[in-house]
Design a protein around this motif. Sequence first.
Motif, mmCIF file in Angstrom:
data_model
loop_
_atom_site.group_PDB
_atom_site.id
_atom_site.type_symbol
_atom_site.label_atom_id
_atom_site.label_comp_id
_atom_site.label_asym_id
_atom_site.label_seq_id
_atom_site.Cartn_x
_atom_site.Cartn_y
_atom_site.Cartn_z
ATOM 1 N N MET A 185 -9.444 -6.030 -3.924
ATOM 2 C CA MET A 185 -8.527 -4.917 -3.862
ATOM 3 C C MET A 185 -7.206 -5.415 -3.279
ATOM 4 S SD MET A 185 -9.283 -1.225 -2.227
ATOM 5 C CE MET A 185 -8.295 0.104 -2.765
ATOM 6 N N LYS A 186 -6.107 -4.857 -3.775
ATOM 7 C CA LYS A 186 -4.799 -5.253 -3.277
ATOM 8 C C LYS A 186 -4.353 -4.326 -2.153
ATOM 9 C CE LYS A 186 -3.105 -7.202 -7.572
ATOM 10 N NZ LYS A 186 -2.137 -7.080 -8.645
ATOM 11 N N TYR A 187 -3.699 -4.930 -1.151
ATOM 12 C CA TYR A 187 -3.138 -4.195 -0.024
ATOM 13 C C TYR A 187 -1.719 -4.690 0.210
ATOM 14 C CZ TYR A 187 -7.887 -2.747 1.130
ATOM 15 O OH TYR A 187 -9.137 -2.194 1.092
ATOM 16 N N LEU A 188 -0.838 -3.776 0.585
ATOM 17 C CA LEU A 188 0.512 -4.137 0.987
ATOM 18 C C LEU A 188 0.566 -4.088 2.502
ATOM 19 C CD1 LEU A 188 3.341 -4.895 0.027
ATOM 20 C CD2 LEU A 188 3.913 -2.473 0.098
ATOM 21 N N CYS A 189 0.963 -5.179 3.112
ATOM 22 C CA CYS A 189 1.122 -5.251 4.564
ATOM 23 C C CYS A 189 2.615 -5.177 4.849
ATOM 24 C CB CYS A 189 0.544 -6.548 5.108
ATOM 25 S SG CYS A 189 -1.224 -6.725 4.820
ATOM 26 N N LEU A 190 3.049 -4.050 5.383
ATOM 27 C CA LEU A 190 4.456 -3.831 5.703
ATOM 28 C C LEU A 190 4.701 -4.247 7.145
ATOM 29 C CD1 LEU A 190 4.759 -0.343 4.008
ATOM 30 C CD2 LEU A 190 5.700 -2.489 3.174
ATOM 31 N N PHE A 225 7.276 -7.935 3.897
ATOM 32 C CA PHE A 225 5.987 -7.503 3.384
ATOM 33 C C PHE A 225 5.157 -8.691 2.919
ATOM 34 C CE2 PHE A 225 8.522 -7.965 -0.390
ATOM 35 C CZ PHE A 225 7.641 -8.500 -1.313
ATOM 36 N N TYR A 226 3.860 -8.468 2.850
ATOM 37 C CA TYR A 226 2.905 -9.391 2.248
ATOM 38 C C TYR A 226 2.058 -8.567 1.293
ATOM 39 C CZ TYR A 226 3.737 -12.712 6.094
ATOM 40 O OH TYR A 226 4.299 -13.584 6.987
ATOM 41 N N LEU A 227 1.907 -9.002 0.062
ATOM 42 C CA LEU A 227 0.984 -8.392 -0.876
ATOM 43 C C LEU A 227 -0.252 -9.269 -0.875
ATOM 44 C CD1 LEU A 227 0.323 -6.258 -3.009
ATOM 45 C CD2 LEU A 227 1.406 -7.741 -4.699
ATOM 46 N N ASP A 232 -11.971 -5.668 1.190
ATOM 47 C CA ASP A 232 -11.974 -4.276 1.632
ATOM 48 C C ASP A 232 -10.949 -4.124 2.758
ATOM 49 O OD1 ASP A 232 -13.191 -5.407 3.941
ATOM 50 O OD2 ASP A 232 -15.193 -4.867 3.264
ATOM 51 N N LEU A 233 -10.834 -2.911 3.280
ATOM 52 C CA LEU A 233 -9.862 -2.643 4.333
ATOM 53 C C LEU A 233 -10.117 -3.496 5.573
ATOM 54 C CD1 LEU A 233 -7.458 -1.058 5.448
ATOM 55 C CD2 LEU A 233 -9.048 0.770 6.090
ATOM 56 N N ASN A 234 -11.369 -3.709 5.916
ATOM 57 C CA ASN A 234 -11.673 -4.510 7.108
ATOM 58 C C ASN A 234 -11.124 -5.932 6.982
ATOM 59 O OD1 ASN A 234 -12.962 -2.459 8.507
ATOM 60 N ND2 ASN A 234 -14.945 -2.920 7.576
ATOM 61 N N ARG A 258 -1.606 -0.839 3.615
ATOM 62 C CA ARG A 258 -1.801 0.263 2.667
ATOM 63 C C ARG A 258 -2.407 -0.249 1.371
ATOM 64 N NH1 ARG A 258 3.375 4.038 2.497
ATOM 65 N NH2 ARG A 258 1.970 5.169 1.153
ATOM 66 N N PRO A 259 -3.439 0.436 0.885
ATOM 67 C CA PRO A 259 -4.011 0.030 -0.402
ATOM 68 C C PRO A 259 -3.004 0.285 -1.522
ATOM 69 C CG PRO A 259 -5.320 1.807 0.601
ATOM 70 C CD PRO A 259 -4.150 1.559 1.478
ATOM 71 N N ILE A 260 -3.024 -0.576 -2.507
ATOM 72 C CA ILE A 260 -2.166 -0.423 -3.681
ATOM 73 C C ILE A 260 -2.835 0.566 -4.639
ATOM 74 C CG2 ILE A 260 -1.246 -1.617 -5.729
ATOM 75 C CD1 ILE A 260 0.175 -2.381 -3.122
ATOM 76 N N ARG A 261 -2.072 1.509 -5.142
ATOM 77 C CA ARG A 261 -2.561 2.441 -6.161
ATOM 78 C C ARG A 261 -2.183 1.854 -7.506
ATOM 79 N NH1 ARG A 261 -0.452 7.096 -8.944
ATOM 80 N NH2 ARG A 261 1.475 7.025 -7.756
#
Length: 119
Positions: free
Chosen positions: A1-6, A74-76, A81-83, A103-106
């Motif tokens: 899953m992709k997450y954006l770290c702001l 940011f880092y993509l 998972d979220l953990n 934040r998870p990417i939609r």
Amino acid sequence: MKYLCLVYGEEGQLAAMDDHECLGVDRALRDSGHCTASEALQPVATATTVRVRQGRISVSDGPFAETKEALAGFYLIEARDLNEAIQLAAKIPPAAVGCIEVRPIRDIREQPNQGAQLA
């Protein structure tokens, strides 16, 4: 899953950090296959906010909201998972002086939202 770290922080504190620390973490995240994109942003004074209301474009200098902590970069990342995303975000050096919003990417291309019907 992709997450954006702001990456957020007070500009003075972030400017005092050694960029080589961030570059080292970036390289480790990329080498492990977790990071697909990352960038630092210019200072908030260079920001421009664009709004469109009733078909008219409004442009103003600066960020959308005035706050002590500014968006600095940011880092993509890819994570199971979220953990795992949280564990990876904790390695980003500005987390020590600011914060990292995860934040998870939609996936808008795979599942576009139809929008709400206004009554």
